[in-house]
Design an enzyme around this catalytic site. Structure first.
Site, PDB file in Angstrom:
ATOM      1  N   TYR A  66       7.220  13.587 -34.022  1.00  0.00           N
ATOM      2  CA  TYR A  66       8.419  12.744 -33.880  1.00  0.00           C
ATOM      3  C   TYR A  66       8.939  12.242 -35.207  1.00  0.00           C
ATOM      4  CZ  TYR A  66       6.468  12.748 -29.181  1.00  0.00           C
ATOM      5  OH  TYR A  66       5.964  12.942 -28.002  1.00  0.00           O
ATOM      6  N   ARG A  96       7.606  20.675 -34.109  1.00  0.00           N
ATOM      7  CA  ARG A  96       8.921  20.025 -33.251  1.00  0.00           C
ATOM      8  C   ARG A  96       9.134  18.660 -33.443  1.00  0.00           C
ATOM      9  NH1 ARG A  96       8.629  17.459 -28.128  1.00  0.00           N
ATOM     10  NH2 ARG A  96       7.363  15.841 -29.270  1.00  0.00           N
ATOM     11  N   GLU A 136      14.265  19.765 -30.538  1.00  0.00           N
ATOM     12  CA  GLU A 136      14.060  19.933 -29.065  1.00  0.00           C
ATOM     13  C   GLU A 136      15.492  19.634 -28.378  1.00  0.00           C
ATOM     14  OE1 GLU A 136      11.254  18.400 -25.231  1.00  0.00           O
ATOM     15  OE2 GLU A 136      10.415  18.871 -27.424  1.00  0.00           O
ATOM     16  N   HIS A 138      17.220  17.517 -25.409  1.00  0.00           N
ATOM     17  CA  HIS A 138      16.317  16.438 -25.150  1.00  0.00           C
ATOM     18  C   HIS A 138      17.534  15.491 -24.804  1.00  0.00           C
ATOM     19  CE1 HIS A 138      13.509  13.049 -24.205  1.00  0.00           C
ATOM     20  NE2 HIS A 138      12.766  13.999 -23.900  1.00  0.00           N
ATOM     21  N   ASP A 166      14.162  23.538 -24.368  1.00  0.00           N
ATOM     22  CA  ASP A 166      13.667  22.818 -23.010  1.00  0.00           C
ATOM     23  C   ASP A 166      14.595  22.994 -21.803  1.00  0.00           C
ATOM     24  OD1 ASP A 166      13.087  20.684 -20.814  1.00  0.00           O
ATOM     25  OD2 ASP A 166      11.494  20.166 -22.422  1.00  0.00           O
ATOM     26  N   HIS A 169      15.723  20.269 -19.487  1.00  0.00           N
ATOM     27  CA  HIS A 169      16.659  19.274 -20.432  1.00  0.00           C
ATOM     28  C   HIS A 169      18.093  19.804 -20.380  1.00  0.00           C
ATOM     29  CE1 HIS A 169      13.819  16.006 -20.163  1.00  0.00           C
ATOM     30  NE2 HIS A 169      12.994  16.764 -21.393  1.00  0.00           N
ATOM     31  N   HIS A 192      10.082  25.077 -23.695  1.00  0.00           N
ATOM     32  CA  HIS A 192       9.400  24.335 -22.968  1.00  0.00           C
ATOM     33  C   HIS A 192       9.744  24.528 -21.567  1.00  0.00           C
ATOM     34  CE1 HIS A 192       7.996  20.844 -25.672  1.00  0.00           C
ATOM     35  NE2 HIS A 192       7.079  21.788 -25.808  1.00  0.00           N
ATOM     36  N   TYR A 211       4.951   8.676 -20.500  1.00  0.00           N
ATOM     37  CA  TYR A 211       4.051   8.253 -21.386  1.00  0.00           C
ATOM     38  C   TYR A 211       3.231   7.025 -20.775  1.00  0.00           C
ATOM     39  CZ  TYR A 211       6.462  11.325 -24.653  1.00  0.00           C
ATOM     40  OH  TYR A 211       6.916  12.413 -25.230  1.00  0.00           O
TER      41      TYR A 211
END
Length: 281
Positions: A66, A96, A136, A138, A166, A169, A192, A211
């Site tokens: 990130y 990524r 990504e 997202h 992804d 998403h 993904h 998370y």
């Protein structure tokens, strides 16, 4: 097709990198997608890296991090250099990241311009190192829908910029994944794969929930039993390109779900005479 396991799937499990890699090898995966924080925490141990992973017959497909595009330029460049060095250690040229912390419809033109400028800077750095940055698709980022993703590609206009597609998403945004892939195909370097039982449960993938060790996992489901038709999607994608994808599982029973999904993908390829596209190990 080359399939990877994600070390992020074990974020709440007491499993070592040795155990994850041994399992990936014995269950016929081709690679490991290394979560950035895992790569950083393994940095001090000279045992771990590309040579060690290759000894298992596996490759690092991507490091997922990130990068701090919202902060100061000096901090961003420092973090970019760190993750670039780690990617080299692990033998991958794909890093990524997400772009922004707000959706494309919520961000101002000046804020978007600022993020694009920052992204161009890190693209310049990765290009100089022979690497690529994969943004990504997202929610709550500049790639939260197909139109904004295409706009971002045009705005950045850089050969080091690629897409981590992804599928869930993309579908979540309201786009048809097959149609979106046809538009983005020239820029896609990784996928993904994950699924959900229905749209009403999509909030389980919000970062605050997924998370959290005590977060809900309701609606998470194996690849071929959810709302997204992966069979049709793969039948479209596989003949088009050599697919490199990660099975991104956030729910319980990690080993069982990953093995089932990998087996089901292989089974479907064999049934549809696509086995030649599946890497044999």
């Amino acid at each position: 097709m080359k399939l990877s396991v994600c070390t992020i799937s074990f974020r709440h499990h007491l499993q070592s990198i040795d155990q994850i890699v041994h399992w990936a090898r014995t269950h016929h995966f081709q690679g490991v997608e290394l979560w950035g924080i895992h790569a950083k925490n393994l940095e001090g141990n000279p045992k771990y890296g590309a040579e060690w992973l290759n000894s298992y017959g596996l490759q690092t497909s991507m490091i997922s991090d990130y990068l701090p595009l919202e902060g100061s330029t000096s901090h961003m460049i420092t973090e970019t250099m760190k993750i670039s060095k780690l990617a080299k250690k692990w033998g991958t040229n794909k890093i990524r990241t997400f772009v922004g912390r707000a959706g494309s419809l919520k961000i101002s033109k000046s804020e978007r311009k600022h993020l694009i400028s920052k992204l161009q800077m890190i693209c310049d750095y990765f290009e100089s190192e022979g690497q690529f940055v994969l943004v990504e698709t997202h929610p709550n980022t500049l790639t939260d829908n197909l139109a904004s993703t295409i706009q971002l590609i045009e705005e950045v206009n850089h050969p080091a910029l690629r897409i981590n597609f992804d599928v869930l998403h993309i579908w979540e945004s309201g786009a048809n994944p097959i149609e979106a892939f046809r538009r983005l195909c020239p820029f896609v370097s990784h996928f993904h794969f994950k699924n959900i039982s229905s749209r009403e449960h999509l909030n389980v993938f919000s970062p605050a929930n997924v998370y959290a060790a005590a977060g809900s996992r309701e609606g998470m489901t194996s690849l071929f039993t959810g709302a997204i038709n992966y069979e049709d999607f793969l039948n479209e994608v596989i003949p088009t390109m050599e697919v490199e994808a990660s099975l991104e599982w956030f729910g319980p029973n990690v080993w069982d779900v990953l093995e089932n999904d990998r087996s089901e993908i292989k089974k479907r390829f064999e049934e549809n005479s696509l086995q030649g596209y599946y890497s044999k190990t």
